[in-house]
Design a protein around this motif. Structure first.
Motif, PDB file in Angstrom:
ATOM      1  N   UNK A 181      14.142  61.414 -58.744  1.00 20.11           N
ATOM      2  CA  UNK A 181      14.706  62.566 -59.447  1.00 20.11           C
ATOM      3  C   UNK A 181      16.058  62.175 -60.026  1.00 20.11           C
ATOM      4  N   UNK A 182      16.224  62.427 -61.309  1.00 21.28           N
ATOM      5  CA  UNK A 182      17.531  62.184 -61.920  1.00 21.28           C
ATOM      6  C   UNK A 182      18.046  63.467 -62.535  1.00 21.28           C
ATOM      7  N   UNK A 183      19.328  63.721 -62.306  1.00 23.99           N
ATOM      8  CA  UNK A 183      19.926  64.950 -62.806  1.00 23.99           C
ATOM      9  C   UNK A 183      21.095  64.639 -63.734  1.00 23.99           C
ATOM     10  N   UNK A 184      21.250  65.482 -64.756  1.00 22.75           N
ATOM     11  CA  UNK A 184      22.413  65.356 -65.626  1.00 22.75           C
ATOM     12  C   UNK A 184      22.792  66.745 -66.106  1.00 22.75           C
ATOM     13  N   UNK A 185      24.086  67.057 -66.009  1.00 24.83           N
ATOM     14  CA  UNK A 185      24.560  68.358 -66.492  1.00 24.83           C
ATOM     15  C   UNK A 185      24.728  68.277 -67.999  1.00 24.83           C
ATOM     16  N   UNK A 186      24.171  69.261 -68.684  1.00 20.73           N
ATOM     17  CA  UNK A 186      24.356  69.358 -70.132  1.00 20.73           C
ATOM     18  C   UNK A 186      24.794  70.781 -70.424  1.00 20.73           C
ATOM     19  N   UNK A 187      26.063  70.957 -70.711  1.00 22.59           N
ATOM     20  CA  UNK A 187      26.606  72.304 -70.905  1.00 22.59           C
ATOM     21  C   UNK A 187      26.374  73.137 -69.664  1.00 22.59           C
ATOM     22  N   UNK A 235      20.997  71.971 -66.580  1.00 21.59           N
ATOM     23  CA  UNK A 235      20.786  70.705 -65.892  1.00 21.59           C
ATOM     24  C   UNK A 235      19.471  70.117 -66.381  1.00 21.59           C
ATOM     25  N   UNK A 236      19.541  68.884 -66.832  1.00 26.43           N
ATOM     26  CA  UNK A 236      18.299  68.213 -67.186  1.00 26.43           C
ATOM     27  C   UNK A 236      17.819  67.435 -65.967  1.00 26.43           C
ATOM     28  N   UNK A 237      16.574  67.673 -65.615  1.00 27.50           N
ATOM     29  CA  UNK A 237      16.000  67.025 -64.437  1.00 27.50           C
ATOM     30  C   UNK A 237      14.814  66.174 -64.886  1.00 27.50           C
ATOM     31  N   UNK A 238      14.858  64.905 -64.536  1.00 29.03           N
ATOM     32  CA  UNK A 238      13.752  64.006 -64.869  1.00 29.03           C
ATOM     33  C   UNK A 238      13.106  63.555 -63.564  1.00 29.03           C
ATOM     34  N   UNK A 239      11.845  63.888 -63.405  1.00 34.59           N
ATOM     35  CA  UNK A 239      11.112  63.504 -62.201  1.00 34.59           C
ATOM     36  C   UNK A 239      10.135  62.396 -62.582  1.00 34.59           C
ATOM     37  N   UNK A 240      10.260  61.274 -61.912  1.00 40.31           N
ATOM     38  CA  UNK A 240       9.383  60.136 -62.193  1.00 40.31           C
ATOM     39  C   UNK A 240       8.492  59.891 -60.983  1.00 40.31           C
ATOM     40  N   UNK A 241       7.197  59.890 -61.233  1.00 35.30           N
ATOM     41  CA  UNK A 241       6.225  59.765 -60.148  1.00 35.30           C
ATOM     42  C   UNK A 241       5.491  58.461 -60.289  1.00 35.30           C
ATOM     43  N   UNK A 242       5.254  57.837 -59.185  1.00 39.16           N
ATOM     44  CA  UNK A 242       4.374  56.672 -59.217  1.00 39.16           C
ATOM     45  C   UNK A 242       3.042  57.139 -59.757  1.00 39.16           C
ATOM     46  N   UNK A 243       2.566  56.493 -60.792  1.00 36.95           N
ATOM     47  CA  UNK A 243       1.290  56.887 -61.374  1.00 36.95           C
ATOM     48  C   UNK A 243       0.184  56.731 -60.341  1.00 36.95           C
ATOM     49  N   UNK A 244      -0.741  57.652 -60.360  1.00 36.97           N
ATOM     50  CA  UNK A 244      -1.828  57.576 -59.381  1.00 36.97           C
ATOM     51  C   UNK A 244      -2.643  56.312 -59.553  1.00 36.97           C
ATOM     52  N   UNK A 245      -2.663  55.772 -60.763  1.00 34.81           N
ATOM     53  CA  UNK A 245      -3.499  54.578 -60.879  1.00 34.81           C
ATOM     54  C   UNK A 245      -2.838  53.376 -60.220  1.00 34.81           C
ATOM     55  N   UNK A 246      -1.511  53.464 -59.985  1.00 34.56           N
ATOM     56  CA  UNK A 246      -0.925  52.381 -59.194  1.00 34.56           C
ATOM     57  C   UNK A 246      -1.349  52.536 -57.745  1.00 34.56           C
ATOM     58  N   UNK A 247      -1.408  53.786 -57.310  1.00 44.09           N
ATOM     59  CA  UNK A 247      -1.910  54.019 -55.961  1.00 44.09           C
ATOM     60  C   UNK A 247      -3.352  53.530 -55.876  1.00 44.09           C
ATOM     61  N   UNK A 248      -4.009  53.736 -56.986  1.00 49.78           N
ATOM     62  CA  UNK A 248      -5.396  53.278 -57.074  1.00 49.78           C
ATOM     63  C   UNK A 248      -5.463  51.753 -56.906  1.00 49.78           C
TER      64      UNK A 248
END
Lengths: 112, 165
Positions: free
Chosen positions: B120-126, B129-142
């Motif tokens: 999770x990455x957060x950045x305040x903009x005015x 808050x912009x939140x970017x959630x990055x998930x391990x792709x399921x095909x990597x789990x695959x």
């Protein structure tokens, strides 16, 4: 072989990564992907049979390139997972909203 | 064959949202018991947090509890219990900026346990808050699943067949 199986091999993933930059001949693939010359044709054959790459002859050279279709399949396969997270973040937003409302309400109460 | 248990950078799913909120409020939803329980799912499940230690390496332990008739029925059909104990940890954490939750996935029938990251990455903009959630792709789990379950050896056999052909 399905897309996941074709890409389960790290060498084949490296080949795919190199092909992302465009059409390549075998010699360049060997060099840029750090693949052994002896294994490259086998890997290319597997990638070809599973639909990831196409080959076209150009004089003496054989040029390999990526096809879009299997990547679309992978994307499709992942779509429900993405959707799940979209709805999760909807709930995140709703929880934030609730939190803010609660705070506003308690501030109002303090004023009274 | 090299075993790659950590997913590759291109095998990620990225979901981005902007919320009208303060960094503190957004941060709290990830790093406090009450906050985490207020939204964590998935749909049809609630989270009962037993331990949440928001420090690098800190433990996050919660039960995923089925709380709709559909999920209760599905869980019963799968294994009998309607809740599942989940073990995770904060493997990275920089206050108001970034965190990574590493979870052990050990509930998939026939699949050996593996770890998966949510970054999770957060950045305040005015005022937002912009939140970017990055998930391990399921095909990597695959990939992981295939490697752990011996699909790799099947592949090797297939490779041999191709090599012979």
């Amino acid at each position: 072989m399905d897309a996941f199986q074709a890409l389960a091999d790290p060498t084949r993933r490296r080949i795919v990564e190199v092909l992302r930059t465009g059409e390549q001949q075998v010699g360049d693939l060997v060099q840029r992907a750090g693949v052994h010359q002896s294994g490259v044709s086998r890997h290319l054959r597997i990638l070809h049979e599973s639909g990831f790459v196409t080959m076209r002859p150009d004089g003496q050279r054989r040029l390999y390139a990526l096809r879009a279709e299997p990547f679309r399949d992978l994307e499709e396969w992942l779509a429900p997972y993405r959707k799940l997270w979209e709805s999760r973040l909807d709930r995140f937003g709703a929880a934030l909203e609730k939190k803010q409302q609660a705070r506003r309400a308690s501030e109002e109460n303090k004023k009274k | 064959m090299t075993t790659q248990t950590k997913p590759r950078s291109d095998a990620k799913i990225v979901v981005e949202r902007t919320y009208k909120a303060s960094l503190q409020d957004v941060w709290d939803l990830w790093t406090t018991k009450h906050g985490f329980e207020s939204w964590w799912g998935p749909q049809g499940f609630r989270a009962d947090v037993h331990e949440l230690d928001a420090r690098v390496g800190g433990v996050l332990r919660y039960d995923m509890v089925a709380n709709t008739p559909e999920t209760i029925a599905a869980m019963k059909q799968m294994g009998g219990t309607t809740s599942h104990a989940t073990h995770a940890r904060f493997s990275a954490l920089v206050r108001h900026e970034r965190l990574v939750i590493t979870s052990v996935i050990d509930f998939l029938p026939g699949v050996s346990p593996y770890e998966t990251d949510i970054a999770v990455e957060l950045a305040a903009i005015g005022n937002s808050v912009r939140m970017i959630v990055t998930l391990d792709g399921l095909h990597s789990d695959e990939f992981t699943k295939m490697q752990k379950e011996g699909f790799a050896s099947q592949l090797t056999k297939l490779d041999e067949r191709f090599a012979a052909g």
